[in-house]
Design a protein around this motif. Sequence first.
Motif, short mmCIF file in Angstrom:
data_model
loop_
_atom_site.label_atom_id
_atom_site.label_comp_id
_atom_site.label_asym_id
_atom_site.label_seq_id
_atom_site.Cartn_x
_atom_site.Cartn_y
_atom_site.Cartn_z
N SER A 144 -22.16 -19.14 -7.37
CA SER A 144 -22.81 -18.17 -6.38
C SER A 144 -22.13 -17.76 -5.50
O SER A 144 -22.39 -16.41 -4.97
N GLN A 145 -20.99 -18.54 -4.91
CA GLN A 145 -20.29 -17.68 -3.97
C GLN A 145 -19.23 -16.64 -4.65
O GLN A 145 -18.83 -15.59 -4.04
N ALA A 146 -18.79 -16.69 -5.93
CA ALA A 146 -18.18 -15.66 -6.53
C ALA A 146 -18.96 -14.64 -6.57
O ALA A 146 -18.32 -13.41 -6.59
N PHE A 147 -20.21 -14.70 -7.06
CA PHE A 147 -21.20 -13.56 -7.07
C PHE A 147 -21.29 -12.98 -5.61
O PHE A 147 -21.16 -11.80 -5.65
N SER A 148 -21.76 -13.77 -4.82
CA SER A 148 -21.95 -13.26 -3.26
C SER A 148 -20.53 -12.49 -2.75
O SER A 148 -20.56 -11.30 -2.16
N ARG A 149 -19.31 -12.66 -3.19
CA ARG A 149 -18.11 -12.19 -2.68
C ARG A 149 -18.09 -10.69 -3.31
O ARG A 149 -17.31 -9.97 -2.90
N ARG A 150 -18.65 -10.67 -4.37
CA ARG A 150 -18.36 -9.38 -5.08
C ARG A 150 -19.77 -8.47 -5.07
O ARG A 150 -20.02 -7.64 -5.83
N ASP A 151 -20.65 -8.84 -4.24
CA ASP A 151 -22.17 -8.38 -4.13
C ASP A 151 -22.72 -8.10 -5.47
O ASP A 151 -23.30 -7.01 -5.81
N ILE A 152 -22.66 -9.36 -6.23
CA ILE A 152 -23.58 -9.49 -7.34
C ILE A 152 -24.73 -10.07 -7.16
O ILE A 152 -24.74 -11.11 -6.32
N ASN A 153 -25.85 -9.76 -7.65
CA ASN A 153 -27.06 -10.29 -7.66
C ASN A 153 -27.65 -10.98 -8.50
O ASN A 153 -27.54 -10.65 -9.66
N GLN B 248 -18.16 -2.45 -10.42
CA GLN B 248 -17.48 -3.78 -10.27
C GLN B 248 -16.48 -3.88 -11.44
O GLN B 248 -16.89 -3.52 -12.43
N ASP B 249 -15.32 -4.42 -11.17
CA ASP B 249 -14.44 -4.64 -12.15
C ASP B 249 -14.62 -5.75 -12.88
O ASP B 249 -14.56 -6.97 -12.44
N ARG B 250 -14.97 -5.76 -14.10
CA ARG B 250 -15.39 -6.62 -14.99
C ARG B 250 -14.24 -7.65 -15.29
O ARG B 250 -14.42 -9.04 -15.40
N LEU B 251 -13.16 -7.15 -15.52
CA LEU B 251 -11.77 -8.02 -15.79
C LEU B 251 -11.44 -8.98 -14.62
O LEU B 251 -11.15 -10.15 -14.75
N GLU B 252 -11.63 -8.51 -13.41
CA GLU B 252 -11.61 -9.23 -12.18
C GLU B 252 -12.71 -10.41 -12.05
O GLU B 252 -12.43 -11.47 -11.90
N LEU B 253 -13.88 -9.82 -12.38
CA LEU B 253 -15.21 -10.99 -12.38
C LEU B 253 -14.89 -11.98 -13.24
O LEU B 253 -14.71 -13.23 -12.98
N GLU B 254 -14.43 -11.70 -14.42
CA GLU B 254 -14.10 -12.76 -15.68
C GLU B 254 -12.91 -13.49 -15.27
O GLU B 254 -12.98 -14.87 -15.61
N ALA B 255 -12.13 -12.81 -14.73
CA ALA B 255 -10.77 -13.83 -14.16
C ALA B 255 -11.51 -14.73 -13.07
O ALA B 255 -10.91 -16.01 -13.00
N ALA B 256 -12.26 -14.25 -12.03
CA ALA B 256 -12.73 -15.20 -11.14
C ALA B 256 -13.70 -16.45 -11.72
O ALA B 256 -13.23 -17.73 -11.23
#
Length: 173
Positions: free
Chosen positions: A106-115, A146-154
């Motif tokens: 959830s912190q990874a989502f919050s940092r990226r403004d993901i709902n 949103q950068d999908r590759l960056e999200l996937e890496a996180a």
Amino acid sequence: MTKPFILSIIGDDKPGLVDAIASSVAANGGNWQTSQLTHLAGKFAGIVLISLPTEQADALAEQLKALSSTGLSVRVSPAESSGVPSTKASLSVIGPDRPGIVREISQAFSRRDINVLKLNSDIVPAPMTNEPLFQASIAISFSPEQDRLELEAALDLIAEDMTVDIDIDYCED
């Protein structure tokens, strides 16, 4: 004119609660649309989307407030659509249970403004070992930029650190 409203519900679980809520909605000209209701640790909790004539919202809220004498708390809130374009994805998470899995994700989502649209989780016995196994399904939405590759890496870093498997599937419209 009807408008969408959200009912937030929590209280001691006992027979008749859903009937009491549904009867109140119907008595005020409302229509029950979508709901998620569950029993958790002796409590009844849920959220319900209804459509209701705007002028009946206060009357419904008062009628549902009267249910507090039964130990049930119901809040009526107007619902609105954001209308903002978004990309949707679903994640599945599975691995040995340990504290912090939901927090890290959830912190990874919050940092990226993901709902987070929906999160269902459970602890189940692992096959063969019977050890506690954490599993979750998560639906999310985010900006098309949103950068999908960056999200996937996180998420890969979290999976490695928390020793869980995280799979993501994008919902293409």
